[in-house]
Design an enzyme around this catalytic site. Structure first.
Site, PDB file in Angstrom:
ATOM      1  N   LYS A 113       0.877  -1.176   0.000  1.00 28.07           N
ATOM      2  CA  LYS A 113       0.000   0.000   0.000  1.00 28.07           C
ATOM      3  C   LYS A 113       0.914   1.225   0.000  1.00 28.07           C
ATOM      4  O   LYS A 113       0.842   2.105   0.868  1.00 28.07           O
ATOM      5  CB  LYS A 113      -0.929  -0.062   1.231  1.00 28.07           C
ATOM      6  CG  LYS A 113      -2.025   0.982   1.254  1.00 28.07           C
ATOM      7  CD  LYS A 113      -3.174   0.709   0.295  1.00 28.07           C
ATOM      8  CE  LYS A 113      -4.163   1.873   0.308  1.00 28.07           C
ATOM      9  NZ  LYS A 113      -5.240   1.724  -0.691  1.00 28.07           N
TER      10      LYS A 113
ATOM     11  N   ASP B  31      -5.471  -3.191  -2.254  1.00 26.09           N
ATOM     12  CA  ASP B  31      -6.909  -3.122  -2.556  1.00 26.09           C
ATOM     13  C   ASP B  31      -7.178  -3.617  -3.977  1.00 26.09           C
ATOM     14  O   ASP B  31      -8.091  -4.412  -4.223  1.00 26.09           O
ATOM     15  CB  ASP B  31      -7.472  -1.702  -2.323  1.00 26.09           C
ATOM     16  CG  ASP B  31      -6.630  -0.592  -2.922  1.00 26.09           C
ATOM     17  OD1 ASP B  31      -5.519  -0.860  -3.421  1.00 26.09           O
ATOM     18  OD2 ASP B  31      -7.083   0.579  -2.901  1.00 26.09           O
TER      19      ASP B  31
ATOM     20  N   ASP C  56      -2.319 -12.570   5.215  1.00 23.24           N
ATOM     21  CA  ASP C  56      -3.366 -13.290   5.943  1.00 23.24           C
ATOM     22  C   ASP C  56      -4.689 -13.142   5.207  1.00 23.24           C
ATOM     23  O   ASP C  56      -5.391 -14.115   4.934  1.00 23.24           O
ATOM     24  CB  ASP C  56      -3.467 -12.728   7.367  1.00 23.24           C
ATOM     25  CG  ASP C  56      -4.542 -13.412   8.188  1.00 23.24           C
ATOM     26  OD1 ASP C  56      -4.645 -14.649   8.115  1.00 23.24           O
ATOM     27  OD2 ASP C  56      -5.289 -12.711   8.898  1.00 23.24           O
TER      28      ASP C  56
ATOM     29  N   ASP D 106      -6.801 -16.094   2.539  1.00 21.39           N
ATOM     30  CA  ASP D 106      -8.175 -16.569   2.750  1.00 21.39           C
ATOM     31  C   ASP D 106      -9.004 -16.304   1.497  1.00 21.39           C
ATOM     32  O   ASP D 106      -9.821 -17.128   1.085  1.00 21.39           O
ATOM     33  CB  ASP D 106      -8.832 -15.845   3.951  1.00 21.39           C
ATOM     34  CG  ASP D 106      -8.713 -16.620   5.259  1.00 21.39           C
ATOM     35  OD1 ASP D 106      -7.637 -17.212   5.494  1.00 21.39           O
ATOM     36  OD2 ASP D 106      -9.685 -16.619   6.051  1.00 21.39           O
TER      37      ASP D 106
HETATM   38  C1  IPM Z   1      -3.685 -17.679  10.208  1.00 20.58           C
HETATM   39  C2  IPM Z   1      -4.514 -17.136  11.357  1.00 20.58           C
HETATM   40  C3  IPM Z   1      -3.598 -16.475  12.373  1.00 20.58           C
HETATM   41  C4  IPM Z   1      -2.959 -15.277  11.691  1.00 20.58           C
HETATM   42  C5  IPM Z   1      -4.265 -16.035  13.687  1.00 20.58           C
HETATM   43  C6  IPM Z   1      -5.079 -17.115  14.310  1.00 20.58           C
HETATM   44  C7  IPM Z   1      -3.227 -15.550  14.670  1.00 20.58           C
HETATM   45  O1  IPM Z   1      -5.497 -16.276  10.892  1.00 20.58           O
HETATM   46  O2  IPM Z   1      -2.802 -18.515  10.464  1.00 20.58           O
HETATM   47  O3  IPM Z   1      -3.945 -17.312   9.062  1.00 20.58           O
HETATM   48  O4  IPM Z   1      -3.578 -14.212  11.594  1.00 20.58           O
HETATM   49  O5  IPM Z   1      -1.815 -15.426  11.249  1.00 20.58           O
HETATM   50 MN    MN Z   2      -5.690 -16.271   8.726  1.00 18.90          MN
END
Ligand code: IPM
Ligand code: MN
Ligand code: NAD
Length: 357
Positions: free
Chosen positions: A192, A224, A248, A252
């Site tokens: 960013k 973004d 992180d 996801d």
């Molecule tokens: C991950 C999880 C962890 C992170 C948390 C639980 C501390 O979300 O391993 O992706 O944010 O790294």
């Molecule tokens: Mn995570």
């Protein structure tokens, strides 16, 4: 080869998925003439309940003494209201720091067998998806000081510090360049830099470091836009390198293109000591204890363990092939079931992979 593995099942679905993954590890070891020794250690909520501490000293010692570590997941509503200093998640962050695991590899791979489970249209996923997210894991806002609560204009305020040193940036970019070099030779650094000072340094060091890898094409993208581009046209990405918090979130997001977060493994590595392998998902409290969680992310984490911690390529490939074969036969846990094939639970899915090895 003998493999000494420290197991940390953790909380929620952690014990269920780790049980299946260990069976797979033991079967592969046996088939290829290796031996496995396991020791189980407490982490997260389970460790808080047993020892009042999410990361007991004995756990750190057990991890350091092992060749590699396999983790399930930590956390859950039971511990959401306790002192933040001893939350389950602190145990996970603590072991990453204690083992110096600055490099977190999160491959987002869409098995062609699971194309129908992807949340993207077939014309967008095209020839499938194979992205490697390289997430920095021991820096940034997760660990930056100072942090905490203060008072601003008479009211409560809270703050964290997103901080990176040049050497922290350089070593993770180097890891990403080495990986890109062995794949599609494209590296996208996500930051960013239009807003954050820390990102401007990140970009500067990324350019400088990647210059040593002339065979790797480096590009930059604001986070973004990257979040949007991952959905619009995921196949434009080969390797992504980014800081802790962005990585992180983006991993996801990438997982859902592959069908489910229950499919994504990860490897956390440092410089020399034992590496840690874990699914990218959490303890899934909403489905814990029902034997319906998807164990494949953890089983694929064992494959990453064999490949990266032990250099056992054939053994790792045997696990990948077994997972592929089970998916090809139409077996699905609930999270990747879209109306075709046969819905199975966690232990049944584990048994199917075991049979396929
Ligand atoms: C991950 C999880 C962890 C992170 C948390 C639980 C501390 O979300 O391993 O992706 O944010 O790294
Ligand atoms: Mn995570
Ligand atoms: P989560 O990843 O646990 O769950 C998010 C959603 O995905 C839930 O609906 C869950 O049922 C589903 N899901 C996750 N893994 C699955 C699997 N293997 N099979 C099928 N479905 C699956 O994230 P959350 O709900 O935000 O967090 C729950 C707890 O886990 C929190 O305490 C959080 O801090 C923790 N957490 C831990 C880790 C880790 O240990 N590495 C990672 C993320 C979250």
């Amino acid at each position: 080869m003998n493999m000494n593995i420290c197991l940390m099942p953790g909380d929620g679905i952690g014990p269920e998925i780790v049980t299946q993954a260990v069976k797979v590890l033991e079967k592969v070891a046996k088939k290829f003439g290796h031996t496995v020794q396991t020791e189980t250690a407490l982490i997260g909520g389970a460790a808080i309940d047993a020892a009042g501490n999410p990361l007991p000293e004995a756990t750190v010692a057990a991890c350091k003494a092992a060749d590699a570590v396999l983790l399930g997941a930590v956390g859950g509503p039971k511990w959401d209201t306790i002192d933040p200093a001893i939350r389950p998640e602190k145990g996970l962050l603590g072991i990453r720091k204690a083992l110096g695991l600055f490099s977190n590899l999160r491959p987002a791979v869409l098995f062609p067998e699971l194309a129908a489970a992807s949340y993207l249209r077939p014309d967008i996923i095209g020839q499938g998806l194979d992205i490697m997210v390289v997430r920095e894991l021991t820096g940034g806002a997760y660990f930056g000081e100072p942090r905490g609560e203060t008072v601003v204009n008479g009211e409560r305020a809270a703050f964290n510090t997103m901080i990176y040193s040049e050497s922290e940036i350089e070593r993770i970019v180097r890891v990403a360049c080495e990986i890109a070099r062995k794949r599609g030779k494209k590296l996208c650094s996500v930051d960013k830099a239009n807003v954050l000072d820390v990102s401007r340094l990140w970009r500067e060091v990324a350019i400088r470091t990647a210059a040593e890898y002339p065979d790797v094409a480096l590009s930059h993208m604001y986070v973004d836009n990257a979040a949007m581009q991952l959905i619009r046209d995921p196949s434009q990405f080969d390797v992504i390198v980014t800081e802790n918090l962005f990585g992180d979130i983006l991993s996801d997001e990438a997982s859902i293109i592959t069908g489910s977060i229950g499919m994504l493994p990860s490897a956390s590595m440092g410089s020399g000591g034992p590496a840690l392998f874990e699914p990218i998902h959490g303890s899934a409290p909403d489905i814990a204890g029902q034997d319906i969680a998807n164990p494949l992310a953890t089983i694929l984490s064992v494959s990453m363990m064999l490949r990266f911690a032990f250099g056992l390529e054939k053994e790792a490939a045997a696990i990948d092939a077994a997972v592929k074969a089970v998916l090809a036969k139409g077996y699905r846990t609930g999270d990747i079931y879209v109306g075709e094939g046969e819905k199975v639970g966690c232990s049944a899915m584990g048994a199917l992979v075991l049979d396929a090895i």
